[in-house]
Write a protein that holds these residues in place. Structure first.
Motif, short mmCIF file in Angstrom:
data_model
loop_
_atom_site.label_atom_id
_atom_site.label_comp_id
_atom_site.label_asym_id
_atom_site.label_seq_id
_atom_site.Cartn_x
_atom_site.Cartn_y
_atom_site.Cartn_z
N TRP A 34 -90.64 17.51 22.47
CA TRP A 34 -90.03 18.60 23.30
C TRP A 34 -88.77 18.07 23.63
O TRP A 34 -88.67 17.10 24.32
N SER A 35 -87.64 19.06 23.62
CA SER A 35 -86.40 18.68 24.30
C SER A 35 -85.48 19.94 24.50
O SER A 35 -86.03 20.87 23.87
N PRO A 36 -84.52 19.95 25.28
CA PRO A 36 -83.77 21.23 25.40
C PRO A 36 -83.28 21.87 24.26
O PRO A 36 -83.18 23.01 23.88
N GLU A 37 -83.02 20.94 23.23
CA GLU A 37 -82.22 21.23 21.92
C GLU A 37 -83.23 21.72 21.26
O GLU A 37 -83.09 22.73 20.17
N GLN A 38 -84.63 21.29 21.22
CA GLN A 38 -85.69 21.76 20.03
C GLN A 38 -87.18 21.77 21.15
O GLN A 38 -87.81 20.98 21.10
N GLU A 61 -90.72 27.22 27.24
CA GLU A 61 -90.19 27.99 25.99
C GLU A 61 -88.77 28.00 25.52
O GLU A 61 -88.31 27.83 24.35
N MET A 62 -88.00 27.88 26.54
CA MET A 62 -86.37 28.11 26.13
C MET A 62 -85.90 26.57 26.43
O MET A 62 -84.61 26.62 25.85
N GLY A 63 -86.52 25.81 26.90
CA GLY A 63 -85.92 24.33 26.78
C GLY A 63 -85.02 23.88 28.01
O GLY A 63 -83.94 23.66 27.54
N ILE A 64 -85.69 24.15 29.06
CA ILE A 64 -84.91 23.89 30.47
C ILE A 64 -85.83 23.05 31.12
O ILE A 64 -86.71 23.48 31.53
N ILE A 65 -85.17 21.74 31.67
CA ILE A 65 -85.90 20.94 32.19
C ILE A 65 -85.98 21.63 33.92
O ILE A 65 -84.87 21.99 34.28
N VAL A 66 -87.20 21.18 34.32
CA VAL A 66 -87.48 21.59 35.72
C VAL A 66 -87.52 20.67 36.89
O VAL A 66 -88.18 19.60 36.58
#
Ligand code: GCB
Length: 630
Positions: free
Chosen positions: A293-297, A393-398
């Motif tokens: 998992w990453s923000p890009e994918q 789901e959108m790839g945003i780190i929290v």
């Protein structure tokens, strides 16, 4: 791990839940004892259930007469909002009967929502509110049933069919009570008292900078499970490249029972047996095909854990997050956190803190697509699971935090128990969310010995509950003058030693009389071997208010834009800077902000207005992040 969690929660518990079948006199005043017991019902939002969202009757109770009589004793029947009877009929049938409430004939609101927005005379009501509705039990019900609250702010008293079933303290984390033995065929009556009143002992205390939205602000659902079910499960990628699972069964068949983890998209099928306590722990090398998992994918996998008749489900992303010196590494690669802060408040002129998937998407899209961001600080309390799932789901780190904010009762053991419980409830709910990288334990808390002890306890709890993420806190700085007379900003907080990531909030040129041009001369003394995040900086602007002068006045869009340009210039020179979450994406309601021309009860530090209008500073930050993205 599952065992550690239950022990931690037990430690944080200061009284037991009221016995199911008897009426228990609740304490007459806040602070309430914290009650958090099994069930945990992790990933409850993925389970089948009856959603009790919709119309509920409501009735205010400013003197808390439904909780205690006038001498603090158990109230008489005339005030017991949760009585299981038709009040009007009872009085007609017997002229000795008298009731000073009638929930079934009280006005109706739609839940989840805050009562603040229900009627003008409730706008500033802080206190106890009663809610009631009826629902039909599922036909031929079998197995176990739980009433699960996404959140209710702040203290909650729950009754089913005239019986007390439990209490909970804390406005932003989920809780559930088992009601298997109280559910009856046909109509069931649920009554909920919610008290929003903050005290010196609550978390947060009364003085904050956001609206205290009292009410049932997240869905209430009746969840059905088999007699033995997966109550807790945590599936993740460890830093050494293994998929690890911890699961806990609850029920008569929990011990020594067959259990199985499946991740269909990876062809992973792992079978095991629970121990005598119903726990199962296993690890397996991550399959080669795993897409991290990453923000890009932001790849998520369907995960299931089955045991007996139960099947626990979730959608989980797998990634690692760690620090190396001043670097933050996602999947082993250095990362810059291009973020913004966010309150749990939907767009619109009259928000009620009901975070639907559409409302959450509207906000996160501004971050991802508008700002070129990859990170959000969910301030200042745990946000709805709708938000953290969407971040996955959108790839945003929290960055996720608990409302240990400003002046907390550091020496009060009940307050510490409440905060520990919140930490546990937050982490247990969200440990399966790949998006969450940082657990934060506090915001802008003044350094004292008592505070340090309190926060170190929370940090240690976080590490016991989750050893795969980073721990931080938003800290204050000290200002002095260097030999050249220029400002030196030092992070001298002893808590920094206990944190993986140090974070600071600064407002030079907004709350201080500094000229924005002078920010270029500020220097920072921060730990050299830890990542630094600016967890806040910001300035108010009223959308549409312009001042074209060379030195624009405060509250103008031009001043805010210049504040961003100069502050970004200042922070960008700090060698250990690894991210930021300026304050804040959207204007938000705050009773402490009463400039009649510019604020009108709103904190105007948003880069967008309450209706979503972008201010000039939005483009400044977006441009900076676009540059960092490359
Ligand atoms: C802060 C607080 C935040 C406030 C903000 C402000 O330092 O952490 O909760 O809203 O400043 O606008 O002053």
């Amino acid at each position: 791990m599952a065992r550690i969690i239950r022990r931690l929660i037990a430690a944080a518990m200061v009284c037991a839940a009221p016995a199911m079948a008897q009426q228990v006199a609740p304490p007459p005043t806040l602070p309430l004892a914290t009650v958090k017991t099994s069930p945990l019902l992790v990933s409850a939002d993925m389970r089948d259930g009856l959603d009790l969202s919709g119309p509920w009757h409501y009735s205010i109770d400013p003197f808390r007469a439904g909780l205690a009589g006038f001498h603090g004793e158990m109230p008489g029947d005339s005030q017991l909002r949760y009585l299981d009877l038709d009040v009007a009929k009872a009085m007609k049938d017997d002229n000795r009967a008298m009731y000073e409430f009638d929930m079934a004939r009280s006005p109706v609101t739609t839940l989840p929502s805050s009562w603040l927005t229900e009627a003008p005379d409730l706008r500033y009501y802080q206190g106890l509110m009663w809610y009631q509705r009826t629902f039909a039990a599922p036909a031929n019900h079998k197995g176990r049933y739980f009433l699960r609250f996404g959140a209710a702010n702040y203290a909650t008293f729950v009754y089913l069919n005239g019986k007390a079933i439990g209490r909970h303290e804390g406005g932003f984390t989920p809780f559930a009570f088992e009601v298997t033995n109280l559910l009856r065929d046909g109509d069931n009556q649920i009554t909920v008292g919610v008290d929003s009143q903050a005290t010196e002992a609550t978390v947060p205390p009364p003085v904050t900078d956001w609206e205290n939205y009292g009410g049932i602000t997240r869905p209430v659902r009746l969840i059905a499970t088999p007699d033995t079910y997966v109550d807790d499960a945590w599936v993740r990628l460890t830093r050494d490249g293994k998929i690890a699972v911890d699961a806990h069964l609850d029920g008569a068949q929990a011990a020594n029972h067959a259990i199985r983890l499946k991740i269909a998209g990876l062809g992973l099928d792992l079978a095991g047996t629970t121990d005598a306590k119903g726990d199962w722990r296993a690890t397996v090398a991550a399959p080669r095909a795993l897409i991290r998992w990453s923000p890009e994918q932001p790849k998520l996998y369907d995960v299931s854990i089955s045991s007996g008749d139960d099947q626990w489900r979730d959608r989980i992303g797998f990634r690692t997050i760690e620090v190396r010196g001043p670097d933050v590494l996602l999947n082993g690669k250095p990362l810059f956190l291009r973020g913004i802060s966010l309150h749990e408040e939907e767009l619109g002129t009259d928000p009620t803190r009901a975070m639907t998937p559409a409302a959450a998407r509207a906000l996160l899209s501004e971050i991802k697509d508008g700002l070129h961001g990859n990170y959000v600080r969910l301030a200042h309390y745990p946000h709805s699971e709708v938000m953290t799932r969407l971040a996955d789901e959108m790839g945003i780190i929290v960055w996720s935090e608990v409302p240990v904010y400003w002046r907390v009762a550091w020496s009060n053991p009940d307050t510490l128990a409440t905060a520990r419980n919140m930490v546990a409830e937050n982490i247990i709910r969200d440990r399966n969310r790949a998006s969450i990288a940082i657990w934060s334990v506090a915001n802008e808390t003044p350094v004292t010995d008592a505070r340090n002890t309190f926060l170190r306890t929370l940090v240690s709890d976080v590490r016991k509950l989750d050893d795969t993420r980073l721990v931080s806190a938003a800290l204050l700085t000290e200002r002095s003058q260097g030999p050249d007379g220029k400002p030196v900003i030092a992070m001298a907080d002893p808590l920094a030693d206990a944190l993986d990531v140090v974070a600071i909030n600064t407002y030079f040129g907004w709350y201080t009389p500094d000229r924005l041009d002078d920010l270029a001369s500020f220097s920072f003394r921060v730990p050299a071997n830890k990542p630094l995040i600016f967890s806040e900086f910001g300035a108010d602007a009223k959308a549409g208010f312009h001042d074209p002068r060379a030195l624009p006045e405060k509250f103008s869009e031009e001043y805010q834009a210049e504040f961003y340009r100069k502050t970004l210039g200042m922070v960008d020179r700090i060698p250990t800077l690894r991210g930021m979450s300026p304050w804040i994406l959207k204007d938000f309601r705050s009773p402490r902000r009463q400039n009649p021309e510019f604020q009108q009860g709103w904190n105007r530090k948003g880069l967008i207005s309450e209706t979503g209008q972008r201010k000039q500073a939005f483009a400044v930050l977006a441009g900076y992040y676009e540059g960092k993205e490359r």
